[in-house]
Design a protein around this motif. Sequence first.
Motif, mmCIF file in Angstrom:
data_model
loop_
_atom_site.group_PDB
_atom_site.id
_atom_site.type_symbol
_atom_site.label_atom_id
_atom_site.label_comp_id
_atom_site.label_asym_id
_atom_site.label_seq_id
_atom_site.Cartn_x
_atom_site.Cartn_y
_atom_site.Cartn_z
ATOM 1 N N TYR A 125 0.815 -1.216 0.000
ATOM 2 C CA TYR A 125 0.000 0.000 0.000
ATOM 3 C C TYR A 125 0.847 1.263 0.000
ATOM 4 C CZ TYR A 125 -3.902 3.081 0.966
ATOM 5 O OH TYR A 125 -4.841 4.067 0.874
ATOM 6 N N PHE A 126 1.842 1.289 0.850
ATOM 7 C CA PHE A 126 2.714 2.452 0.947
ATOM 8 C C PHE A 126 3.994 2.195 0.172
ATOM 9 C CE2 PHE A 126 0.079 2.752 4.714
ATOM 10 C CZ PHE A 126 -0.285 4.086 4.687
ATOM 11 N N GLU A 127 4.398 3.143 -0.625
ATOM 12 C CA GLU A 127 5.662 3.025 -1.335
ATOM 13 C C GLU A 127 6.786 3.511 -0.433
ATOM 14 O OE1 GLU A 127 5.505 4.934 -5.111
ATOM 15 O OE2 GLU A 127 3.830 3.727 -5.793
ATOM 16 N N ASP A 128 8.026 3.244 -0.830
ATOM 17 C CA ASP A 128 9.169 3.732 -0.065
ATOM 18 C C ASP A 128 9.052 5.234 0.154
ATOM 19 O OD1 ASP A 128 10.223 1.208 0.002
ATOM 20 O OD2 ASP A 128 11.552 1.534 -1.711
ATOM 21 N N ASN A 129 9.560 5.677 1.282
ATOM 22 C CA ASN A 129 9.612 7.100 1.631
ATOM 23 C C ASN A 129 8.240 7.741 1.813
ATOM 24 O OD1 ASN A 129 12.430 6.973 1.432
ATOM 25 N ND2 ASN A 129 12.316 7.336 -0.770
ATOM 26 N N CYS A 130 7.245 6.963 2.187
ATOM 27 C CA CYS A 130 5.894 7.511 2.343
ATOM 28 C C CYS A 130 5.449 7.664 3.789
ATOM 29 C CB CYS A 130 4.890 6.640 1.600
ATOM 30 S SG CYS A 130 5.076 6.738 -0.182
ATOM 31 N N ILE A 131 6.225 7.175 4.747
ATOM 32 C CA ILE A 131 5.849 7.267 6.152
ATOM 33 C C ILE A 131 6.994 7.900 6.929
ATOM 34 C CG2 ILE A 131 5.245 5.958 8.229
ATOM 35 C CD1 ILE A 131 4.055 3.840 6.451
ATOM 36 N N GLU A 132 6.643 8.850 7.822
ATOM 37 C CA GLU A 132 7.652 9.490 8.663
ATOM 38 C C GLU A 132 7.118 9.608 10.090
ATOM 39 O OE1 GLU A 132 10.466 13.442 8.690
ATOM 40 O OE2 GLU A 132 8.547 13.553 7.658
ATOM 41 N N VAL A 133 7.883 9.091 11.053
ATOM 42 C CA VAL A 133 7.518 9.225 12.461
ATOM 43 C C VAL A 133 7.723 10.682 12.867
ATOM 44 C CG1 VAL A 133 8.082 8.556 14.837
ATOM 45 C CG2 VAL A 133 8.118 6.835 13.017
ATOM 46 N N ILE A 134 6.671 11.291 13.455
ATOM 47 C CA ILE A 134 6.782 12.681 13.903
ATOM 48 C C ILE A 134 6.622 12.803 15.418
ATOM 49 C CG2 ILE A 134 6.109 13.687 11.691
ATOM 50 C CD1 ILE A 134 3.282 14.110 12.867
ATOM 51 N N GLY A 135 6.334 11.703 16.092
ATOM 52 C CA GLY A 135 6.189 11.712 17.544
ATOM 53 C C GLY A 135 5.507 10.448 18.010
ATOM 54 N N ASN A 136 5.005 10.482 19.246
ATOM 55 C CA ASN A 136 4.251 9.348 19.766
ATOM 56 C C ASN A 136 3.127 9.855 20.662
ATOM 57 O OD1 ASN A 136 5.139 9.305 22.676
ATOM 58 N ND2 ASN A 136 7.134 9.061 21.688
ATOM 59 N N THR A 137 2.178 8.989 20.923
ATOM 60 C CA THR A 137 0.978 9.395 21.657
ATOM 61 C C THR A 137 1.242 9.675 23.123
ATOM 62 O OG1 THR A 137 0.408 7.075 21.983
ATOM 63 C CG2 THR A 137 -0.610 8.202 20.124
ATOM 64 N N TYR A 138 2.397 9.250 23.647
ATOM 65 C CA TYR A 138 2.696 9.422 25.059
ATOM 66 C C TYR A 138 3.354 10.767 25.338
ATOM 67 C CZ TYR A 138 2.357 4.613 23.727
ATOM 68 O OH TYR A 138 1.948 3.467 23.127
ATOM 69 N N GLN A 139 4.183 11.234 24.421
ATOM 70 C CA GLN A 139 4.902 12.485 24.628
ATOM 71 C C GLN A 139 4.377 13.628 23.757
ATOM 72 O OE1 GLN A 139 8.854 10.797 23.865
ATOM 73 N NE2 GLN A 139 9.333 11.163 26.009
ATOM 74 N N ASN A 140 3.689 13.300 22.676
ATOM 75 C CA ASN A 140 3.223 14.324 21.744
ATOM 76 C C ASN A 140 1.778 14.115 21.329
ATOM 77 O OD1 ASN A 140 6.068 13.034 20.609
ATOM 78 N ND2 ASN A 140 6.215 15.204 21.138
ATOM 79 N N PRO A 141 0.825 13.940 22.251
ATOM 80 C CA PRO A 141 -0.552 13.658 21.850
ATOM 81 C C PRO A 141 -1.175 14.788 21.024
ATOM 82 C CG PRO A 141 -0.443 14.180 24.189
ATOM 83 C CD PRO A 141 0.976 14.046 23.702
ATOM 84 N N GLU A 142 -0.666 15.986 21.175
ATOM 85 C CA GLU A 142 -1.201 17.116 20.412
ATOM 86 C C GLU A 142 -1.019 16.948 18.909
ATOM 87 O OE1 GLU A 142 3.114 17.994 21.060
ATOM 88 O OE2 GLU A 142 1.533 17.198 22.335
ATOM 89 N N LEU A 143 -0.073 16.110 18.496
ATOM 90 C CA LEU A 143 0.147 15.903 17.058
ATOM 91 C C LEU A 143 -1.044 15.228 16.396
ATOM 92 C CD1 LEU A 143 3.897 14.804 17.031
ATOM 93 C CD2 LEU A 143 2.940 17.012 16.336
ATOM 94 N N LEU A 144 -1.824 14.478 17.165
ATOM 95 C CA LEU A 144 -3.005 13.818 16.603
ATOM 96 C C LEU A 144 -4.076 14.840 16.222
ATOM 97 C CD1 LEU A 144 -3.355 10.578 18.698
ATOM 98 C CD2 LEU A 144 -2.713 10.801 16.298
ATOM 99 N N GLU A 145 -3.991 16.042 16.768
ATOM 100 C CA GLU A 145 -4.934 17.093 16.388
ATOM 101 C C GLU A 145 -4.732 17.530 14.958
ATOM 102 O OE1 GLU A 145 -4.631 20.182 19.342
ATOM 103 O OE2 GLU A 145 -4.978 18.752 20.966
ATOM 104 N N LEU A 146 -3.567 17.202 14.376
ATOM 105 C CA LEU A 146 -3.285 17.536 12.974
ATOM 106 C C LEU A 146 -4.042 16.617 12.033
ATOM 107 C CD1 LEU A 146 0.598 17.947 13.221
ATOM 108 C CD2 LEU A 146 -1.116 19.773 13.202
ATOM 109 N N ALA A 147 -4.498 15.482 12.566
ATOM 110 C CA ALA A 147 -5.167 14.471 11.725
ATOM 111 C C ALA A 147 -6.520 14.959 11.240
ATOM 112 C CB ALA A 147 -5.321 13.177 12.489
#
Length: 150
Positions: free
Chosen positions: A128-150
Amino acid sequence: MNRKIKFRGVASNDVFSDDTAKPICKKGDIVYGHLIYMGDTPWIVGDLIEVDAEYTMLEQWVKVDEGTESQYTGIEDKNGVEIFDGDIVNWHAFDWQGGDINGVGKVVIEDIGPTIDGDKHMLIDTSYFEDNCIEVIGNTYQNPELLELA
């Protein structure tokens, strides 16, 4: 493919070395290793250093906050960062008509494998995902606010 089995969690308190009194980790740090439970309490432990009939010595023995323990998916992002259950990722893919779709989501390990937001149609694999299509930007324990970008 042989997937490494490893875990991580957020340290519940400061941990110091027995012999040097130097800090191994501080409260809130992410620690990596093997996951064990003592009762309902999760611990991340390191590799064995020494074992004999009287004791077992481990590299580390760190109590982690309950609910922060997560497993490695066996997949790395476009920057070579290991992707764990609970990571927040930027992703890019193509729909069935060849159009671009992008988003931010949480990695969730399901029975069929690692997915984005638990959507079984968003299985993180090469089909489904080609190379270079996913990048970790944080995690739900230390950066839950990043999910607000979804």
